[in-house]
Design a protein around this motif. Structure first.
Motif, short mmCIF file in Angstrom:
data_model
loop_
_atom_site.label_atom_id
_atom_site.label_comp_id
_atom_site.label_asym_id
_atom_site.label_seq_id
_atom_site.Cartn_x
_atom_site.Cartn_y
_atom_site.Cartn_z
N UNK A 69 -49.70 4.60 12.04
CA UNK A 69 -48.32 5.00 12.32
C UNK A 69 -47.29 4.41 11.38
N UNK A 70 -47.67 3.47 10.54
CA UNK A 70 -46.73 2.90 9.57
C UNK A 70 -46.97 3.53 8.20
N UNK A 71 -45.91 3.95 7.57
CA UNK A 71 -45.98 4.57 6.24
C UNK A 71 -45.31 3.65 5.23
N UNK A 72 -46.10 3.16 4.29
CA UNK A 72 -45.59 2.26 3.26
C UNK A 72 -45.45 3.01 1.95
N UNK A 73 -44.30 2.88 1.32
CA UNK A 73 -43.98 3.59 0.09
C UNK A 73 -43.80 2.59 -1.04
N UNK A 74 -44.76 2.49 -1.97
CA UNK A 74 -44.62 1.54 -3.07
C UNK A 74 -43.54 2.01 -4.04
N UNK A 75 -42.78 1.07 -4.54
CA UNK A 75 -41.71 1.37 -5.49
C UNK A 75 -42.31 1.67 -6.86
N UNK A 76 -42.09 2.89 -7.34
CA UNK A 76 -42.63 3.31 -8.63
C UNK A 76 -42.01 2.50 -9.76
N UNK A 77 -40.73 2.19 -9.66
CA UNK A 77 -40.06 1.39 -10.70
C UNK A 77 -40.67 0.00 -10.80
N UNK A 78 -40.96 -0.63 -9.66
CA UNK A 78 -41.61 -1.94 -9.68
C UNK A 78 -43.00 -1.83 -10.30
N UNK A 79 -43.73 -0.77 -9.95
CA UNK A 79 -45.09 -0.58 -10.46
C UNK A 79 -45.10 -0.48 -11.98
N UNK A 80 -44.06 0.11 -12.56
CA UNK A 80 -43.97 0.26 -14.01
C UNK A 80 -43.75 -1.08 -14.71
#
Length: 103
Positions: A69-80
């Motif tokens: 039930x929890x949706x985690x969205x990784x930050x694409x800018x941080x990943x870069x």
């Protein structure tokens, strides 16, 4: 310099020890200049306040909620901006998965 995950609520959503909204953003931060946790890589301000002086988001350094039930969205800018550095924290695998998708 290792990185750590920072789980953040979205502005206005509930976030406390016992209550959390279901959509959460995950950023990365490095160490602070004098110890502790530094700024988020992408520049997101986890300490931002609204006009009433309340924090806009709740956050957890290295931890956070998990489970169905929890949706985690990784930050694409941080990943870069990882640049091969090690990542610790509950949601570190989100960034490994993101890197594999982009390869």
């Amino acid at each position: 310099m290792d990185l750590v995950t920072i789980e953040c609520s979205q502005p206005g959503d509930d976030y406390s020890l016992f209550v959390s909204a279901t959509n959460l953003d995950v950023h990365l931060a490095g160490p602070g200049e004098r110890g502790g946790t530094g700024a988020i890589l992408c520049g997101f301000d986890r300490f931002a306040r609204d006009d009433d002086g309340r924090y806009r988001v709740g956050f957890s350094v290295g931890g956070g909620v998990s489970g169905p039930g929890y949706n985690h969205h990784p930050c694409v800018e941080c990943a870069e901006l990882i640049n091969g550095r090690a990542i610790s924290g509950t949601h570190k695998n989100l960034f490994a998965a993101l890197s594999k998708q982009e390869a």
